[in-house]
Design a protein around this motif. Structure first.
Motif, PDB file in Angstrom:
ATOM      1  N   PRO A 148     -29.377   0.838 -35.931  1.00  0.00           N
ATOM      2  CA  PRO A 148     -28.674   0.830 -34.632  1.00  0.00           C
ATOM      3  C   PRO A 148     -27.236   1.334 -34.698  1.00  0.00           C
ATOM      4  O   PRO A 148     -26.575   1.396 -33.657  1.00  0.00           O
ATOM      5  CB  PRO A 148     -28.686  -0.661 -34.238  1.00  0.00           C
ATOM      6  N   HIS A 149     -26.754   1.670 -35.891  1.00  0.00           N
ATOM      7  CA  HIS A 149     -25.327   1.938 -36.045  1.00  0.00           C
ATOM      8  C   HIS A 149     -24.978   3.374 -36.422  1.00  0.00           C
ATOM      9  O   HIS A 149     -23.804   3.753 -36.370  1.00  0.00           O
ATOM     10  CB  HIS A 149     -24.741   0.995 -37.109  1.00  0.00           C
ATOM     11  N   ALA A 150     -25.948   4.177 -36.793  1.00  0.00           N
ATOM     12  CA  ALA A 150     -25.616   5.533 -37.255  1.00  0.00           C
ATOM     13  C   ALA A 150     -26.869   6.398 -37.272  1.00  0.00           C
ATOM     14  O   ALA A 150     -27.987   5.921 -37.055  1.00  0.00           O
ATOM     15  CB  ALA A 150     -24.979   5.482 -38.643  1.00  0.00           C
ATOM     16  N   ILE A 165     -21.498   6.216 -31.122  1.00  0.00           N
ATOM     17  CA  ILE A 165     -21.625   4.772 -31.338  1.00  0.00           C
ATOM     18  C   ILE A 165     -20.988   4.381 -32.667  1.00  0.00           C
ATOM     19  O   ILE A 165     -20.228   3.418 -32.761  1.00  0.00           O
ATOM     20  CB  ILE A 165     -23.111   4.357 -31.295  1.00  0.00           C
ATOM     21  N   GLU A 166     -21.299   5.146 -33.718  1.00  0.00           N
ATOM     22  CA  GLU A 166     -20.736   4.866 -35.039  1.00  0.00           C
ATOM     23  C   GLU A 166     -19.210   4.949 -35.014  1.00  0.00           C
ATOM     24  O   GLU A 166     -18.519   4.093 -35.593  1.00  0.00           O
ATOM     25  CB  GLU A 166     -21.302   5.849 -36.069  1.00  0.00           C
ATOM     26  N   ALA A 167     -18.663   5.971 -34.345  1.00  0.00           N
ATOM     27  CA  ALA A 167     -17.214   6.137 -34.294  1.00  0.00           C
ATOM     28  C   ALA A 167     -16.557   4.991 -33.531  1.00  0.00           C
ATOM     29  O   ALA A 167     -15.495   4.485 -33.927  1.00  0.00           O
ATOM     30  CB  ALA A 167     -16.865   7.480 -33.639  1.00  0.00           C
ATOM     31  N   HIS A 168     -17.168   4.565 -32.429  1.00  0.00           N
ATOM     32  CA  HIS A 168     -16.620   3.451 -31.655  1.00  0.00           C
ATOM     33  C   HIS A 168     -16.656   2.162 -32.467  1.00  0.00           C
ATOM     34  O   HIS A 168     -15.677   1.393 -32.488  1.00  0.00           O
ATOM     35  CB  HIS A 168     -17.419   3.286 -30.360  1.00  0.00           C
ATOM     36  N   GLU A 169     -17.767   1.927 -33.147  1.00  0.00           N
ATOM     37  CA  GLU A 169     -17.882   0.700 -33.942  1.00  0.00           C
ATOM     38  C   GLU A 169     -16.904   0.701 -35.115  1.00  0.00           C
ATOM     39  O   GLU A 169     -16.369  -0.353 -35.490  1.00  0.00           O
ATOM     40  CB  GLU A 169     -19.319   0.527 -34.426  1.00  0.00           C
TER      41      GLU A 169
END
Length: 429
Positions: A213-215, A309-313
């Motif tokens: 879900p993260h990358a 999403i990865e950059a925001h997280e």
């Protein structure tokens, strides 16, 4: 976008993202709540649940010839195509089963029972569904289980530690993409390349449940034989686990109906609604991607969305560690220790593990809940975390796992609550 400190979504996009999930700011009873336990459960996309309910309500069997059955077949076909888009898988077999853990046991069993060798390799940080599967089938097939140790500083496992255990007699390498305890990402590309340099025909299975879900995952760059993920941790629903198997793994002897082709792993009628859930997940990530790209290719839009999403997280993790709007971060709050902390945030998913000077992890989790924050304790007596924590010489940790639908204000609130807990614990002592 790919910087070490990441890049936050705009406020306007953040509002739209939050609105697409259930219960981000308030729980089912309407109470204000921060849910920072997405490595255990996960926020659900409204569209995923709607898709599931809409399709699962249909009484029709997809293995028929009438109009509604053909409609369900199309749902399944699109869902399988979207599973392949998520993984960038171009051949092999897609296997939808009850849980990702069940899929892992089945993949490990097929390799261990039918591929010769005297040993198999895994790591100390694996989830029980993969570690215990390896242990069980090593015992059943008389193979030695070789276990790579953890790195207490990074929270991960070094590539050298894994590759050094592989030889010509290794039947299987089973390794996770990222730790659900520490958030540390393993260098799967380097592991696959170096492992296959030592043994070109080595079977490799990857647990991607935590990381998916993260990358972005790209099987064209990391050609493994099996990989799994769980839709419920990927903004979807419980009740299904997804696996992809290479052609050579899929055709190993396995439980199957005799009339089916050798590469088919599904038993019984597939759940069409679960395929619809996967499509809703890809729709969502592609929608984010479309905010930043004019591409009309669905995989490209999905990749762009996952990269954002990865950059925001990563930006959220940076704020969590170093602070936001004058509020001190975890690294500088007196009375808090940050475990597995290092500066290269590109090697970490959005998970942080902390300890309190004056509270044990269980006490801390309860203190957070009293203040409307949900986190989780990982303790050495737990069957799900004991082996990993002991490898770090830790008795326990508070695991913090937000999701990309959180913003800087959520991190600010969490850090303020953390300081409040520290002060309250000192007064109580």
């Amino acid at each position: 976008m790919g910087s070490n400190r990441g890049q936050l979504f705009s406020e306007s996009l953040m509002e739209q993202i939050k609105d697409r999930f259930h219960y981000v700011d308030r729980d089912v009873d309407g109470r204000t709540r921060l849910f920072f336990d997405n490595a255990g459960g996960s926020f659900r996309l409204k569209s995923s649940l709607e898709a599931f309910a809409r399709i699962d309500a249909l009484p029709d069997c997809p293995e028929r010839i009438h109009e509604r059955a053909i409609f369900l077949q199309d749902i399944q076909t699109r869902g399988e195509e979207d599973i392949r888009r998520i993984l960038n898988a171009r051949d092999g077999s897609v296997y939808l089963t009850l849980t990702a853990s069940a899929a892992m046991f089945e993949m490990v069993r097929a390799v261990m029972e039918h591929i010769p060798g005297t040993n198999a390799v895994t790591t100390i940080l694996e989830h029980p569904s993969s570690f215990d599967a390896m242990k069980l089938y090593c015992e059943r097939t008389g193979k030695a289980l070789r276990v790579a140790p953890s790195n207490a500083e990074t929270g991960g496992v070094d590539v050298d530690a894994i590759v050094s255990l592989i030889d010509d007699d290794t039947a299987l390498l089973s390794v996770m993409y990222a730790s659900n305890i520490s958030g540390a990402k393993l260098d799967i590309a380097a592991i696959v390349e170096r492992a296959r340099a030592k043994k070109p025909d080595l079977f490799i299975i990857v647990d991607a449940v935590q990381h998916a879900p993260h990358a972005v995952i790209d099987l064209q760059k990391t050609p493994v034989d099996g990989i799994n993920f769980a839709p419920y941790k990927f903004f979807g629903c419980r009740g299904a686990g997804v696996a992809w198997l290479s052609e050579r793994l899929a055709e190993l002897p396995h439980h199957r109906l005799d009339a089916k082709e050798k590469g088919v792993w599904e038993l019984g009628s597939p759940a069409s609604a679960q395929f619809a859930v996967v499509t809703a997940i890809v729709d969502y990530a592609a929608w984010i991607g479309a905010q930043f790209s004019d591409s009309e290719d669905r995989r490209e839009l999905f990749v762009q969305g996952m990269q954002r999403i990865e950059a925001h997280e990563r930006a959220l993790l940076s704020l969590l560690l170093d602070g936001v709007e004058g509020q001190r971060g975890l690294r500088t709050i007196d009375g808090v220790r940050v475990f597995w902390d290092h500066d290269d945030l590109t090697r970490r998913d959005l998970i942080a593990g902390i300890g309190f000077d004056d509270l044990d992890p269980t006490e801390a989790v309860r203190a957070y809940e009293q203040r409307g924050v949900i986190v989780y304790e990982r303790i050495a007596t737990s069957l799900y975390s004991g082996r990993m924590l002991k490898s770090f010489s830790l008795e326990g940790a508070v695991r913090i796992s937000p999701l990309h639908c959180h913003g800087p204000d959520d991190v600010l609130r969490f850090l303020a609550v953390t300081e409040e807990i520290v002060v309250a614990s000192r007064v109580a002592r």
